[in-house]
Design an enzyme around this catalytic site. Structure first.
Site, mmCIF file in Angstrom:
data_model
loop_
_atom_site.group_PDB
_atom_site.id
_atom_site.type_symbol
_atom_site.label_atom_id
_atom_site.label_comp_id
_atom_site.label_asym_id
_atom_site.label_seq_id
_atom_site.Cartn_x
_atom_site.Cartn_y
_atom_site.Cartn_z
ATOM 1 N N GLY A 1 0.828 -1.206 0.000
ATOM 2 C CA GLY A 1 0.000 0.000 0.000
ATOM 3 C C GLY A 1 0.858 1.251 0.000
ATOM 4 O O GLY A 1 1.946 1.294 -0.578
ATOM 5 N N SER A 2 0.409 2.279 0.717
ATOM 6 C CA SER A 2 0.989 3.614 0.573
ATOM 7 C C SER A 2 2.403 3.775 1.128
ATOM 8 O O SER A 2 3.078 4.757 0.801
ATOM 9 C CB SER A 2 0.072 4.652 1.216
ATOM 10 O OG SER A 2 -1.146 4.725 0.507
ATOM 11 N N THR A 3 2.881 2.854 1.972
ATOM 12 C CA THR A 3 4.284 2.955 2.388
ATOM 13 C C THR A 3 5.203 2.808 1.186
ATOM 14 O O THR A 3 6.330 3.322 1.183
ATOM 15 C CB THR A 3 4.628 1.882 3.442
ATOM 16 O OG1 THR A 3 4.129 0.614 2.994
ATOM 17 C CG2 THR A 3 4.032 2.214 4.798
ATOM 18 N N LYS B 1 4.834 4.221 -1.571
ATOM 19 C CA LYS B 1 4.938 5.503 -2.270
ATOM 20 C C LYS B 1 6.291 6.161 -2.040
ATOM 21 O O LYS B 1 6.711 7.030 -2.812
ATOM 22 C CB LYS B 1 3.798 6.421 -1.831
ATOM 23 C CG LYS B 1 2.426 5.947 -2.327
ATOM 24 C CD LYS B 1 1.280 6.755 -1.737
ATOM 25 C CE LYS B 1 -0.067 6.243 -2.261
ATOM 26 N NZ LYS B 1 -1.231 6.879 -1.621
#
Length: 610
Positions: free
Chosen positions: A337-339, A341
């Site tokens: 997920g967003s980690t 990014k």
């Protein structure tokens, strides 16, 4: 008449010739055996009159970064019988059954078996072994050896691992460093008569065992305790399936703590922890990249289970034990997920396709080919800069950066950052990243990968890559082993680990430290902020597969001090109930953990932080 005598003489002559040849042959054979094969038959004769029992070598200890003993040895006994030496069979059977708590049938079979030695029971407490020795029963041997003992029991269980009935490493560091820890067994040699009975006045030969080397590791008991307390607290509060935490020095890859809650009892590893949440932490529970038993062969495990069963330990299913022993930080993959990014942002900045002030627009979704991919904020973030997009964890912004990079360039950075291989951590069974093949990666796949979906990665791979991006651009190797040495210090080996320099420029690394500090100070990770320190980090909330189940993994990756990272931590919370957003439930756990860890490590507060 003369003819008859002639025939008789011929027969006598033939008989004499045959007798001569036979005697000559026997003498030749005897000469051959006595001279040419003398050493062989002498050894066989010697073997018939010697009995050998092994003396287990003390396994090397394992010490933490502060010198605390994490794995030690406890003196135990092996009780065995030698059939030819037993004088009172019924007394032997009665005493061994009574003292060892064994059933009569199994003991009787071993006592009555014609063999050089039958083991009745291993890992007998020394006090009980001494008591049995005190009966002075002929044919009963009580030999002292060692059993592995873990002073902290459940602490870092899936990292340390444990040993089997023969004191061999089964999982974790115990099996990874087996060649140093195991030592060399000794021997006891006793003389016997032709019937196999030991000679009373014969000298007993003894070859002393050589103890294993001691292993010193980077894990710190105190930091491990802080992390485990934090993991169990949030696990209970959110009724989560499992919680994992890794604490690492991002400058050199030393792992200070690794938690896999729920842990299991190292001193009783074959008894299932009924509180264990089965299944992996990843969206696709058992991926092909995930090993079945941390590189321990199934045949070896079966042998261990059989040996444990002979020691009155109940056999449980191999799969159940495998699940309880799994180290999710390295064995299991998940959608980050967003980690993730962090990786897309670093690639975009390094390639020069984006700057912090670039403008973006988020209407709450982005259409890529025939797919409408939504942002976590349904109404959208509106106009924002790239910096604001990172702080808001805005999916459309990262989709745009991914599209600017394109498949070829994105893949290039994926490989440059080390994401396509394994980290090389010194634990068995590390899983590899599960990624789209380059030729199968279209614009939709590129879009979803850009914000951390549609592929899988291990937690240790994620924290290692993030550490390498913020530490100046040096791809480090995560590890526990620092050195091994003999007890007397005559042998010392310090371990070195590969470092790949320049995966990003120092400028990109500095920019990423600043960006991720803003995420915590003013963005989605602000619940990780603690007074007195600048903290950097990134939140994530990833949906597990199949998505129809609406199960989530909440996570947060943080580091401090932001300007010169000395400690980095990653937490993953598997299937929390109720509120599941990473910024809400995961970020504060790392913030609270840092409140204990940073002062403990002597990292001073920054008076300018707020």
């Amino acid at each position: 008449m003369n003819q008859s005598r002639t025939m008789h003489r011929k027969k006598i002559a033939v008989f004499c010739l045959l007798s001569f040849l036979m005697v000559t042959g026997l003498m030749g054979r005897l000469f051959y055996l006595m001279i040419a094969e003398s050493e062989y038959y002498s050894a066989m004769a010697q073997e018939l009159h010697e009995r050998e029992r092994s003396i287990k070598a003390a396994r090397g200890n394992i010490y933490d970064a502060t010198g605390k003993k994490l794995a030690a040895n406890k003196t135990v006994c092996t009780v065995s019988v030698i059939h030819n030496q037993i004088q009172d069979k019924e007394t032997v059977i009665s005493v061994l059954c009574q003292e060892l708590g064994l059933d009569e049938d199994s003991v009787r079979k071993k006592v009555e078996k014609y063999s050089s030695r039958e083991i009745i029971k291993t890992n007998v407490e020394k006090e009980l072994g001494d008591k049995i020795r005190g009966y002075k029963m002929a044919g009963v041997k009580v030999d002292e050896d060692y059993k592995r003992y873990y002073p902290y029991d459940t602490l870092a269980s899936k990292v340390l691992g444990f040993t089997g009935g023969d004191n061999q490493g089964i999982i974790g560091l115990e099996v990874k460093y087996e060649e140093y820890l195991k030592g060399t067994d000794g021997k006891i040699l006793t003389q016997t008569d032709a019937a196999g009975v030991e000679l009373e006045n014969a000298a007993e030969g003894r070859i002393e065992p050589i103890a294993g080397k001691d292993l010193y590791i980077s894990l710190d008991v105190n930091i491990q305790k802080y992390a485990e307390q934090a993991a169990y607290k949030v696990m209970e509060e959110k009724n989560a399936k499992a919680v994992s935490i890794i604490v690492m020095n991002p400058q050199n890859g030393e792992i200070l703590a690794m938690v896999n809650a729920p842990e299991f009892h190292l001193n009783d590893p074959f008894t299932l922890n009924t509180d264990v949440a089965w299944g992996s932490a990843g969206g696709e529970s058992e991926s092909e990249a995930s090993p079945t038993l941390q590189d321990t062969s199934e045949s070896a495990l079966s042998a261990v289970l059989q040996k444990e069963s002979e020691s009155a330990v109940p056999i449980v299913s191999q799969d159940a034990l495998n699940q309880m022993w799994r180290n999710r930080c390295i064995n299991d993959t998940y959608e980050p997920g967003s980690t993730f990014k962090i990786i897309t942002a670093a690639a975009g900045l390094e390639a020069g396709v984006v700057s912090l002030t670039d403008s973006f627009s988020c209407p709450g979704f982005r259409v890529v080919e025939d797919r409408k991919i939504r942002c976590h904020k349904v109404g959208g973030h509106g106009g924002e800069t790239f910096l604001q997009g990172v702080m808001n964890s805005c999916n459309p912004v990262f989709i745009d950066v991914g599209q600017r990079l394109g498949v070829d360039r994105y893949y290039h950075y994926f490989q440059q950052f080390g994401l396509m291989g394994k980290t090389g951590i010194d634990l068995p069974g590390e899983a590899a990243t599960i990624m789209h093949k380059k030729e199968n990666m279209g614009l939709v796949e590129l879009a979803t990968v850009s914000f951390g979906q549609s592929f899988q990665i291990t937690p240790v791979q994620l924290i290692t890559t993030a550490a390498s991006i913020v530490n100046g651009g040096n791809r480090i190797t995560p590890h526990f082993g620092v050195k091994v040495q003999s007890e007397d210090g005559s042998f010392v080996r310090k371990f070195d680990y590969p470092v790949k320099k320049g995966i990003v420029s120092e400028q990109t690394s500095e920019t990423m430290r600043y960006v991720l500090e803003q995420v915590v100070s003013e963005g989605s990770g602000k619940q990780a902020k603690i007074e007195g320190y600048h903290i950097g980090g990134k939140t994530a909330t990833s949906e597990k597969l199949p998505r129809s189940l609406k199960k989530y993994i909440s996570s947060f990756l943080g580091f401090a001090p932001a300007e010169n990272p000395q400690v980095m931590a990653l937490i993953t919370i598997d299937e929390p109930e109720g509120i599941y957003y990473g910024g809400t439930i995961a970020a504060p756990v790392i913030g609270n953990l840092f409140q204990s860890v940073l002062p403990y490590l002597g990292i001073s507060e920054d008076s300018e932080s707020s």
